[in-house]
Scaffold this active site. Structure first.
Site, short mmCIF file in Angstrom:
data_model
loop_
_atom_site.label_atom_id
_atom_site.label_comp_id
_atom_site.label_asym_id
_atom_site.label_seq_id
_atom_site.Cartn_x
_atom_site.Cartn_y
_atom_site.Cartn_z
CB SER A 16 -3.15 -0.83 -16.78
OG SER A 16 -3.73 -2.02 -17.27
CE LYS A 25 -1.56 -11.21 -11.78
NZ LYS A 25 -0.63 -10.43 -12.62
CE LYS A 84 4.61 -7.38 -13.83
NZ LYS A 84 3.49 -8.18 -14.42
CG ASP A 131 9.65 5.54 -12.83
OD1 ASP A 131 9.92 5.30 -11.64
OD2 ASP A 131 10.52 5.75 -13.70
CE LYS A 157 -4.26 -1.01 -13.34
NZ LYS A 157 -5.00 -2.28 -13.47
CG HIS A 168 -1.97 -1.06 1.19
ND1 HIS A 168 -2.43 -1.69 2.31
CD2 HIS A 168 -2.64 -1.60 0.16
CE1 HIS A 168 -3.35 -2.59 1.97
NE2 HIS A 168 -3.48 -2.55 0.67
CG HIS A 169 4.78 1.61 -1.91
ND1 HIS A 169 4.31 0.43 -2.48
CD2 HIS A 169 5.48 2.24 -2.88
CE1 HIS A 169 4.73 0.36 -3.73
NE2 HIS A 169 5.44 1.45 -3.99
NE ARG A 170 4.79 6.14 -5.41
CZ ARG A 170 5.12 7.20 -6.12
NH1 ARG A 170 4.29 7.71 -6.99
NH2 ARG A 170 6.30 7.76 -5.97
N1 GLU Z 1 -1.94 -8.81 -15.59
C1 GLU Z 1 -0.97 -7.91 -16.13
C2 GLU Z 1 0.36 -8.10 -15.43
O1 GLU Z 1 0.66 -9.15 -14.91
C3 GLU Z 1 -1.47 -6.48 -16.18
C4 GLU Z 1 -1.81 -5.86 -14.87
C5 GLU Z 1 -2.47 -4.49 -14.98
O2 GLU Z 1 -2.58 -3.96 -16.07
O3 GLU Z 1 -2.87 -3.98 -13.93
O4 GLU Z 1 1.20 -7.24 -15.44
#
Ligand code: GLU
Length: 472
Positions: A363, A106, A94, A99, A70, A64-66
Site C-alpha cells: 500500500s 482502521k 505494523k 518502516d 493508514k 498521529h506520530h506520522r
Molecule cells: N488491512 C490491511 C492490514 O490489516 C492493509 C492495510 C493497508 O494497506 O493500509 O494490514
C-alpha cells in the site's frame, strides 16, 4: 460488548503492557503511544430496498506520530468500537516494524456484505466516504484507507471516485486510498501482497538457525506441511504462493462451511476453483471433511496459518494446537492467554504485526506511485534492458559463443512494476525479520517473538515522538 472483540482489545493492551515493560521508554510517552488519538463513530442512513437502514460505522486513528494514518476498512456484522480500536493500534506497530512511515488507523462498517446487493454496498461505501470527507478523516496526507476483511478493490474504487467527486482539484487525490484496481491508479502486486509477505516471513523463520533449533525443524520450507484457516484474499495467496514458490504441502483448509484434510496434499488452486464453482470446499475430490468446523486447530502439521478473523485460538482450544509454528496471517487470531499456552507447549507464534505487514507495505508503494504520478519501472526498465543486452553481446563477441534465446531473455529483462513491488516487499520482510531477531536474541528477558516485535515497534514509535519534540 461482544466477548470476542473485547478479548481482542484486551489482548492487544495486555501485549502492549508486557512489551512496554521491556523498554526504557518514559511512562508518559508509553501512555501517549498506547491510546487511540481519534475515534470517530458515525451512524448514517442508506436506502435499502424500499426503506432506510441506519448503518453504524467507525474510523479510528490510533497514532498521529506520522502522517498520513493508514489502515484498512472492514465490512462485517461483528464490527464494534473495541475491535476497530485494537486493529488501528496494531496498524501503528505494523507500520513501524516494516518502516512504512505512517501512523495506524482502521475503519469498520457494521454490515455483512453478503446480505446486500452490489448496488447497496456501493451506496453504503460512498456514504461512508462522504462522512469521512466531512470530518476530514480521509486524504492522501491525512488518513488513507485500504481493503480489509469484507472489502476489496471494488470498494476502494468507489472510495476514490467519491473522494475525487468532492476533491477533484487536489493533485494527489488518487493517493487518498490504496488497494485500488490497477486501472484506477492501483499498483500491480497489491492484491497478493499480504499472502506473499506471509510466505516471505515464514521462509525467513525456516532459514534462521536459532529458530530452527528452538522448534527442532529442518532448514527450508520445502516439504513442510501447512493448514490454513480462511480462504479469503490472505489465505488464498498465502496458500498459492507457499505451494508454488516454497514447495509447501497444504494438508488442511478451513472455511465457514467446514474443514477439509488430505495428508497427501491439497492443490490450492483446485480447492479455490472447487469452492468458486460449488460454494463450499466440502467434497473436494481426494479430501476428507473433518467432523467439526473448528477441527483445523488440532491438525498435526508444521505450520498453522489462521488467515481470517481475530480471537479464533483462545484458552479453550489452544491446548489442541500441534503445529510447531503458528503464522498469524490474520490480525489478532490468538488471544494473549492462548498464546501463553501455545508457547508453554513449545511452539512459536510469528506475530501478525510482522507477518501480515506485506499488505500495508505494498500500500505504501501504491501511495508513493500515486504521489509520483508514475508507474515504477517506467524510467529505468528499457535502459537496464539495453545495458544488459550490450553486456551479453560484448561477452558473445569476446568468447565467440552465443547465448540461447531463453537465457538471453532471462538475463536482459528490465524490471517491470510487479518485479519491483515484489522485490521491495521481499527486502522489507527479510530486513524486518532480522530487526526483530536482534531484539529477540539480544534481550534475555524477551521470551517470545510477539514481545520482540512489539519492542521493535515501540522503540521506533517512541523515537519518532522524540524527534518531533513532543517528548524530550
Ligand atoms: N488491512 C490491511 C492490514 O490489516 C492493509 C492495510 C493497508 O494497506 O493500509 O494490514
Amino acid at each position: 460488548m461482544s466477548s470476542k472483540q473485547a478479548k481482542f482489545f484486551e489482548s492487544v493492551q495486555h501485549n502492549f503492557d508486557r512489551a512496554a515493560s521491556y523498554t526504557d521508554i518514559h511512562p508518559g510517552l508509553l501512555a501517549q503511544i498506547k491510546v487511540c488519538n481519534a475515534v470517530y463513530q458515525m451512524n448514517f442512513p442508506v436506502k435499502i430496498g424500499d426503506s432506510y437502514e441506519v448503518i453504524e460505522a467507525y474510523r479510528v486513528q490510533h497514532s498521529h506520530h506520522r502522517l498520513p494514518t493508514k489502515g484498512g476498512i472492514r465490512f462485517s456484522h461483528l464490527v464494534d468500537q473495541e475491535e476497530v480500536m485494537a486493529l488501528a493500534a496494531l496498524m501503528t506497530y505494523k507500520c513501524a516494524i516494516v518502516d512504512v512511515p505512517f501512523g495506524g488507523a482502521k475503519g469498520g462498517v457494521k454490515v455483512s456484505p453478503r446480505a446486500y446487493t452490489a448496488e447497496e454496498l456501493e451506496r453504503i461505501t460512498r456514504r461512508y466516504t462522504v462522512e469521512l470527507i466531512r470530518k476530514n478523516f480521509i486524504g492522501p496526507s491525512i488518513d488513507v484507507p485500504a481493503p480489509d476483511y469484507g472489502t476489496g478493490e471494488r470498494e476502494m474504487a468507489w472510495i476514490l471516485d467519491t473522494y475525487q467527486t468532492f476533491k477533484g482539484g487536489e493533485i494527489d487525490a488518487t493517493g487518498c486510498v490504496t488497494g485500488k484496481p490497477v486501472r484506477q491508479n492501483g499498483i500491480r502486486g497489491r492484491t497478493e501482497a499480504t499472502g506473499r509477505g506471509v510466505f516471505y516471513g515464514l521462509r525467513e523463520v525456516y532459514n534462521e538457525e536459532k529458530m530452527l533449533k528452538r522448534i527442532g525443524a529442518t532448514k527450508g520450507l520445502a516439504g513442510k506441511t501447512m493448514v490454513i484457516q480462511g480462504m479469503g484474499n490472505v489465505g488464498s495467496y498465502t496458500g498459492l504462493i507457499s505451494q508454488n514458490e516454497g514447495d509447501v504441502k497444504i494438508i488442511g483448509l478451513s472455511e465457514i462451511e467446514g474443514t477439509i484434510y488430505n495428508e497427501k496434499g491439497i492443490d490450492m488452486q483446485a480447492a479455490l476453483d472447487y469452492r468458486a464453482a460449488n460454494g463450499t470446499i466440502i467434497g473436494l475430490p481426494g479430501s476428507t471433511s473433518l467432523p467439526n468446523r473448528g477441527d483445523w486447530v488440532g491438525i498435526e502439521c508444521d505450520i498453522l496459518v489462521p488467515a481470517a478473523l481475530e480471537s479464533v485460538i483462545t484458552e479453550d482450544n489452544a491446548h489442541l494446537v500441534k503445529a510447531k509454528v503458528i503464522g498469524e496471517a490474520a490480525n489478532g487470531p490468538i488471544t494473549s492467554k492462548a498464546a501463553d499456552i501455545i508457547i508453554k507447549n513449545g511452539s512459536i507464534i510469528i506475530p501478525d504485526m510482522y507477518l501480515n505487514a506485506g499488505g500495508v507495505t505494498v500500500s505504501y508503494f501504491e501511495w508513493l506511485k500515486n504521489l509520483s504520478h508514475m508507474r515504477f519501472g517506467r524510467m529505468d526498465k528499457r535502459f537496464n534492458h539495453n545495458t544488459y543486452e550490450n553486456i551479453v553481446s560484448t561477452f558473445e563477441n569476446l568468447t565467440g559463443k552465443t547465448v540461447g534465446n531463453k537465457e538471453r531473455e532471462f538475463i536482459t529483462r528490465g524490471a517491470e512494476e510487479v518485479d519491483l513491488v515484489r522485490s521491495g516487499l521481499e527486502e522489507t520482510m527479510i530486513n524486518s525479520f532480522y530487526q526483530i531477531m536482534e531484539v529477540y536474541h539480544g534481550n534475555k528477558k524477551i521470551k517470545n517473538l510477539r514481545d520482540a516485535a512489539f519492542v521493535t515497534a515501540l522503540n521506533k514509535v517512541a523515537s519518532d515522538y522524540m524527534t518531533l519534540g513532543v517528548f524530550p
